[in-house]
Design a protein around this motif. Structure first.
Motif, PDB file in Angstrom:
ATOM      1  N   GLU A   9      -3.089  15.214  -4.607  1.00 58.85           N
ATOM      2  CA  GLU A   9      -3.501  14.009  -5.330  1.00 58.85           C
ATOM      3  C   GLU A   9      -2.602  13.810  -6.537  1.00 58.85           C
ATOM      4  O   GLU A   9      -2.377  14.757  -7.296  1.00 58.85           O
ATOM      5  N   GLU A  10      -2.081  12.583  -6.671  1.00 58.22           N
ATOM      6  CA  GLU A  10      -1.226  12.215  -7.800  1.00 58.22           C
ATOM      7  C   GLU A  10      -0.054  13.179  -7.949  1.00 58.22           C
ATOM      8  O   GLU A  10       0.292  13.604  -9.052  1.00 58.22           O
ATOM      9  N   GLY A  11       0.546  13.559  -6.828  1.00 62.11           N
ATOM     10  CA  GLY A  11       1.726  14.404  -6.851  1.00 62.11           C
ATOM     11  C   GLY A  11       1.466  15.878  -7.041  1.00 62.11           C
ATOM     12  O   GLY A  11       2.406  16.682  -7.074  1.00 62.11           O
ATOM     13  N   ARG A  34       0.829  -1.199   0.000  1.00 63.95           N
ATOM     14  CA  ARG A  34       0.000   0.000   0.000  1.00 63.95           C
ATOM     15  C   ARG A  34       0.869   1.257   0.000  1.00 63.95           C
ATOM     16  O   ARG A  34       1.907   1.306   0.638  1.00 63.95           O
ATOM     17  N   ARG A  35       0.403   2.286  -0.729  1.00 67.76           N
ATOM     18  CA  ARG A  35       1.163   3.528  -0.785  1.00 67.76           C
ATOM     19  C   ARG A  35       0.211   4.705  -0.620  1.00 67.76           C
ATOM     20  O   ARG A  35      -0.965   4.655  -1.012  1.00 67.76           O
ATOM     21  N   LEU A  36       0.723   5.765   0.002  1.00 67.84           N
ATOM     22  CA  LEU A  36      -0.056   6.979   0.196  1.00 67.84           C
ATOM     23  C   LEU A  36      -0.127   7.739  -1.126  1.00 67.84           C
ATOM     24  O   LEU A  36       0.893   8.186  -1.645  1.00 67.84           O
ATOM     25  N   ASP A  37      -1.345   7.890  -1.672  1.00 66.28           N
ATOM     26  CA  ASP A  37      -1.499   8.487  -2.997  1.00 66.28           C
ATOM     27  C   ASP A  37      -2.068   9.903  -2.935  1.00 66.28           C
ATOM     28  O   ASP A  37      -1.983  10.638  -3.903  1.00 66.28           O
ATOM     29  N   GLY A  38      -2.658  10.273  -1.801  1.00 62.21           N
ATOM     30  CA  GLY A  38      -3.242  11.610  -1.717  1.00 62.21           C
ATOM     31  C   GLY A  38      -3.726  11.905  -0.321  1.00 62.21           C
ATOM     32  O   GLY A  38      -3.731  11.044   0.568  1.00 62.21           O
TER      33      GLY A  38
END
Length: 218
Positions: free
Chosen positions: A198-200, A169-173
């Motif tokens: 969100e999304e960088g 799992r990764r933190l995406d936003g």
């Protein structure tokens, strides 16, 4: 971005709400409120948001339902209808990523005007791939509330965690919303500061609104 909304509430009998902070509004324009639904109380809300992008405009009409299982535990579901209008070519309309969730309010103290809610939402793959993503995400969130005289402060923080490589799992936003509101007669003006990553990419919004509470006594 443009946002508007409305909500309606139906309550089962008999309501058995535990003593807690007094709700001033039913919904905010961004983020979640700390107030839980009462036992067997059903709230259905909707709104509209419009976002202008570089290659397309996106209009979303989410339909959200909250049902109180007890006075402090509720289940939630959201079904977003979305239209994507590109600058060139044909557009698309469909149902984006539905969400289901659970929220619990362990603290709601009217005497000191403090409340706290924690929960988690699950974002499911889009029912229409043209307007959503084929991914699943977890959204743990927390809401803190403090009444300061006639003004209420409501702080909302939610993380978006998506599967990464090898099921890691990764933190995406993330989304953080600080809201201030208070009654002025039958009206409840609100002011919100929202921060989203969100999304960088990061963004911010300042949102003002007025909520009508006919016959409200504060």
């Amino acid at each position: 971005a443009l946002t508007a909304g409305a909500s309606a509430v139906a309550t089962g009998e008999p309501p058995s709400r535990d003593p807690g902070v007094e709700p001033l509004v039913e919904e905010l324009f961004a983020g979640d409120l700390v107030y839980p639904q009462e036992h067997l109380e059903l709230q259905v809300s909707s709104g509209i948001s419009a976002v202008r992008g570089d290659d397309a405009d996106v209009i979303t009409v989410p339909v959200r339902a909250e049902l109180g299982l007890t006075d402090r535990l509720q289940i939630e579901a959201e079904l977003p209808l979305r239209g994507r209008l590109p600058e060139a070519g044909s557009g698309a309309v469909g149902i984006a990523n539905p969400e289901v969730g659970l929220a619990y309010t362990p603290f709601s103290l009217r005497e000191v005007g403090f409340a706290a809610t924690a929960g988690v939402s699950v974002e499911l793959p889009a029912l229409s791939s043209d307007v959503g993503e084929d991914t699943t995400a977890l959204g743990p969130f927390v809401v803190l509330y403090q009444r300061l005289g006639p003004v209420a402060l409501n702080g909302f923080l939610e993380l978006e965690i998506e599967p990464g490589e090898e099921d890691v799992r990764r933190l995406d936003g993330a989304e953080a919303v600080l809201s201030a509101f208070g009654p002025v007669g039958p009206l409840v003006p609100s002011f919100q500061l929202a921060l989203v990553r969100e999304e960088g990419e990061s963004g911010a919004a300042v949102i003002g609104g007025v909520h009508l509470h006919p016959g409200g006594s504060w």
